[in-house]
Write a protein that holds these residues in place. Structure first.
Motif, mmCIF file in Angstrom:
data_model
loop_
_atom_site.group_PDB
_atom_site.id
_atom_site.type_symbol
_atom_site.label_atom_id
_atom_site.label_comp_id
_atom_site.label_asym_id
_atom_site.label_seq_id
_atom_site.Cartn_x
_atom_site.Cartn_y
_atom_site.Cartn_z
ATOM 1 N N LEU A 113 0.820 -1.206 0.000
ATOM 2 C CA LEU A 113 0.000 0.000 0.000
ATOM 3 C C LEU A 113 0.861 1.265 0.000
ATOM 4 C CD1 LEU A 113 -2.710 -1.011 2.624
ATOM 5 C CD2 LEU A 113 -3.109 -0.617 0.190
ATOM 6 N N ALA A 114 1.984 1.189 0.689
ATOM 7 C CA ALA A 114 2.825 2.389 0.841
ATOM 8 C C ALA A 114 4.299 2.034 0.836
ATOM 9 C CB ALA A 114 2.476 3.104 2.146
ATOM 10 N N ASP A 115 5.103 2.957 0.353
ATOM 11 C CA ASP A 115 6.554 2.830 0.431
ATOM 12 C C ASP A 115 6.992 3.397 1.775
ATOM 13 O OD1 ASP A 115 9.280 2.868 0.244
ATOM 14 O OD2 ASP A 115 9.363 3.895 -1.682
ATOM 15 N N THR A 116 7.262 2.509 2.703
ATOM 16 C CA THR A 116 7.622 2.900 4.067
ATOM 17 C C THR A 116 9.130 2.833 4.313
ATOM 18 O OG1 THR A 116 7.258 0.619 4.793
ATOM 19 C CG2 THR A 116 5.406 2.133 5.002
ATOM 20 N N SER A 117 9.895 2.503 3.278
ATOM 21 C CA SER A 117 11.313 2.207 3.468
ATOM 22 C C SER A 117 12.099 3.368 4.071
ATOM 23 C CB SER A 117 11.945 1.779 2.147
ATOM 24 O OG SER A 117 11.809 2.790 1.156
ATOM 25 N N GLY A 118 11.801 4.598 3.654
ATOM 26 C CA GLY A 118 12.574 5.731 4.146
ATOM 27 C C GLY A 118 12.493 5.915 5.645
ATOM 28 N N ASP A 119 11.293 5.784 6.196
ATOM 29 C CA ASP A 119 11.124 5.953 7.641
ATOM 30 C C ASP A 119 11.652 4.754 8.415
ATOM 31 O OD1 ASP A 119 9.930 8.534 7.603
ATOM 32 O OD2 ASP A 119 8.061 7.639 6.934
ATOM 33 N N LEU A 120 11.552 3.566 7.833
ATOM 34 C CA LEU A 120 12.099 2.379 8.490
ATOM 35 C C LEU A 120 13.620 2.455 8.561
ATOM 36 C CD1 LEU A 120 9.806 -0.308 6.820
ATOM 37 C CD2 LEU A 120 9.886 0.207 9.268
ATOM 38 N N ILE A 121 14.245 2.831 7.447
ATOM 39 C CA ILE A 121 15.704 2.969 7.424
ATOM 40 C C ILE A 121 16.154 4.048 8.405
ATOM 41 C CG2 ILE A 121 17.669 3.683 6.016
ATOM 42 C CD1 ILE A 121 16.780 0.906 5.294
ATOM 43 N N ALA A 122 15.405 5.134 8.475
ATOM 44 C CA ALA A 122 15.765 6.215 9.400
ATOM 45 C C ALA A 122 15.742 5.732 10.844
ATOM 46 C CB ALA A 122 14.807 7.389 9.222
ATOM 47 N N GLU A 138 19.320 2.509 -1.572
ATOM 48 C CA GLU A 138 19.964 1.239 -1.911
ATOM 49 C C GLU A 138 19.488 0.088 -1.030
ATOM 50 O OE1 GLU A 138 21.915 0.754 -4.498
ATOM 51 O OE2 GLU A 138 21.682 2.865 -5.049
ATOM 52 N N ASP A 139 19.087 0.393 0.209
ATOM 53 C CA ASP A 139 18.702 -0.657 1.154
ATOM 54 C C ASP A 139 17.195 -0.736 1.379
ATOM 55 O OD1 ASP A 139 21.371 -1.496 1.677
ATOM 56 O OD2 ASP A 139 21.645 0.260 2.944
ATOM 57 N N ALA A 140 16.417 -0.178 0.454
ATOM 58 C CA ALA A 140 14.959 -0.175 0.611
ATOM 59 C C ALA A 140 14.396 -1.577 0.755
ATOM 60 C CB ALA A 140 14.310 0.532 -0.577
ATOM 61 N N LEU A 141 14.908 -2.523 -0.004
ATOM 62 C CA LEU A 141 14.382 -3.888 0.052
ATOM 63 C C LEU A 141 14.588 -4.510 1.428
ATOM 64 C CD1 LEU A 141 13.035 -6.231 -1.344
ATOM 65 C CD2 LEU A 141 15.269 -6.928 -2.241
ATOM 66 N N ILE A 142 15.733 -4.218 2.050
ATOM 67 C CA ILE A 142 16.005 -4.752 3.393
ATOM 68 C C ILE A 142 14.946 -4.259 4.373
ATOM 69 C CG2 ILE A 142 17.655 -4.800 5.315
ATOM 70 C CD1 ILE A 142 19.883 -4.401 3.269
ATOM 71 N N ALA A 143 14.525 -3.017 4.215
ATOM 72 C CA ALA A 143 13.547 -2.442 5.137
ATOM 73 C C ALA A 143 12.262 -3.250 5.163
ATOM 74 C CB ALA A 143 13.246 -0.995 4.748
ATOM 75 N N PHE A 144 11.858 -3.797 4.013
ATOM 76 C CA PHE A 144 10.596 -4.521 3.939
ATOM 77 C C PHE A 144 10.687 -5.927 4.523
ATOM 78 C CE2 PHE A 144 9.817 -1.477 0.280
ATOM 79 C CZ PHE A 144 9.053 -0.637 1.065
ATOM 80 N N ALA A 149 15.877 -7.418 10.509
ATOM 81 C CA ALA A 149 16.675 -7.594 9.290
ATOM 82 C C ALA A 149 17.522 -6.362 9.021
ATOM 83 C CB ALA A 149 15.758 -7.880 8.111
ATOM 84 N N MET A 150 16.953 -5.172 9.253
ATOM 85 C CA MET A 150 17.724 -3.951 9.061
ATOM 86 C C MET A 150 18.885 -3.865 10.047
ATOM 87 S SD MET A 150 14.951 -0.956 8.191
ATOM 88 C CE MET A 150 14.038 -1.139 9.745
ATOM 89 N N LEU A 151 18.608 -4.202 11.292
ATOM 90 C CA LEU A 151 19.673 -4.153 12.297
ATOM 91 C C LEU A 151 20.796 -5.123 11.951
ATOM 92 C CD1 LEU A 151 17.513 -3.961 15.555
ATOM 93 C CD2 LEU A 151 18.819 -2.095 14.498
ATOM 94 N N ILE A 195 6.780 8.054 11.908
ATOM 95 C CA ILE A 195 6.304 6.927 11.109
ATOM 96 C C ILE A 195 5.861 7.311 9.708
ATOM 97 C CG2 ILE A 195 3.866 7.030 11.808
ATOM 98 C CD1 ILE A 195 4.026 3.942 12.181
ATOM 99 N N ALA A 196 5.582 8.572 9.478
ATOM 100 C CA ALA A 196 5.074 8.982 8.161
ATOM 101 C C ALA A 196 5.729 10.269 7.677
ATOM 102 C CB ALA A 196 3.559 9.138 8.202
ATOM 103 N N VAL A 197 7.029 10.373 7.894
ATOM 104 C CA VAL A 197 7.773 11.545 7.430
ATOM 105 C C VAL A 197 8.073 11.418 5.933
ATOM 106 C CG1 VAL A 197 9.890 12.884 7.663
ATOM 107 C CG2 VAL A 197 8.786 11.917 9.701
ATOM 108 N N HIS A 198 8.611 10.263 5.553
ATOM 109 C CA HIS A 198 8.965 10.003 4.157
ATOM 110 C C HIS A 198 7.997 9.032 3.480
ATOM 111 C CE1 HIS A 198 12.748 12.008 5.031
ATOM 112 N NE2 HIS A 198 12.950 11.177 6.041
#
Length: 224
Positions: free
Chosen positions: A13-22, A41-47, A52-54, A87-90
């Motif tokens: 539904l949404a691209d949440t990668s930016g806030d997750l990576i942050a 570059e690491d957007a896929l890891i966020a999902f 997994a990101m850590l 949670i919804a900055v980016h």
């Protein structure tokens, strides 16, 4: 005849990668490590989730700066706190999301979310994105003792929305969603506009969605 359409959240539904990576980078920076993950570059890891990101970030440390084994357990709750505060900055809905939801509802279909994001965070994000009211049910990672790809959260989402599993399908973006649909005995449409894109065809989903504009027609076909 109407049915139920169940959506994954992150990457669907949404691209949440930016806030997750942050949020992950905030944990690394608190340890004096700097931002170890790149939001593009690491957007896929966020999902693949917070842990997994850590792990990905820790794995980039030189041998002389490796962290103790308990670092992941220490940082994961901190990551959730950082994420909950921003949670919804980016984060942005994918193009066509709102229009597709409106058309599906107008056709009489029930809508639900089934995500491996903690339920409280999922509820907050859906509200901040302005689409929570579109969904009759929302099942998160901690709503039940099990999570996707176990089929029970999917079934719970369908039933809480007032539908039946036999007249439902899943919209997702990962192998976990493919496995969930298979376990539940339903079809899955994987989105081609997420970080993996057309590479998801390797999972042999019943459909690939190039754009949310295509979803109402697919629902009319599959739930006819």
């Amino acid at each position: 005849m109407a049915g139920t359409v169940v959506f994954d959240l992150d990457g669907t539904l949404a691209d949440t990668s930016g806030d997750l990576i942050a949020a992950a980078n905030a944990c690394f920076q608190a340890r004096g490590l700097g931002p170890l993950l790149d939001p593009v570059e690491d957007a896929l890891i966020a999902f693949h989730g917070g842990r997994a990101m850590l792990r990905a970030g820790y794995g980039r440390l030189p041998a002389d700066r490796l962290l103790p084994p308990g670092a992941e357990d220490e940082d994961y709750p901190r990551l959730l706190v950082h994420y909950g505060k921003a949670i919804a900055v980016h984060t942005r809905l994918y193009p066509g999301t709102e229009a597709a939801l409106e058309q599906l509802a107008a056709a009489g279909h029930r809508l639900a979310v089934c995500t491996n994001k903690p339920a409280a965070l999922a509820e907050t994000l859906l509200r901040q994105l302005g689409i929570r009211d579109r969904f009759a049910a929302m099942i998160g990672a901690d709503t039940l003792p099990v999570r996707k790809p176990d089929p029970r959260p999917y079934a719970a989402a369908v039933e809480a929305a007032g539908g039946t599993v036999a007249r439902s399908f899943l919209v997702g973006d990962t192998e976990t969603d493919r496995k969930t649909a298979a376990a539940a005995g339903v079809r899955v449409a994987l989105v081609a506009f997420g970080p993996e894109g057309e590479a998801l065809r390797r999972l042999a989903p019943e459909a690939m969605l190039a754009h949310f504009d295509d979803l109402p027609g697919l629902a009319a076909d599959w739930l006819a």
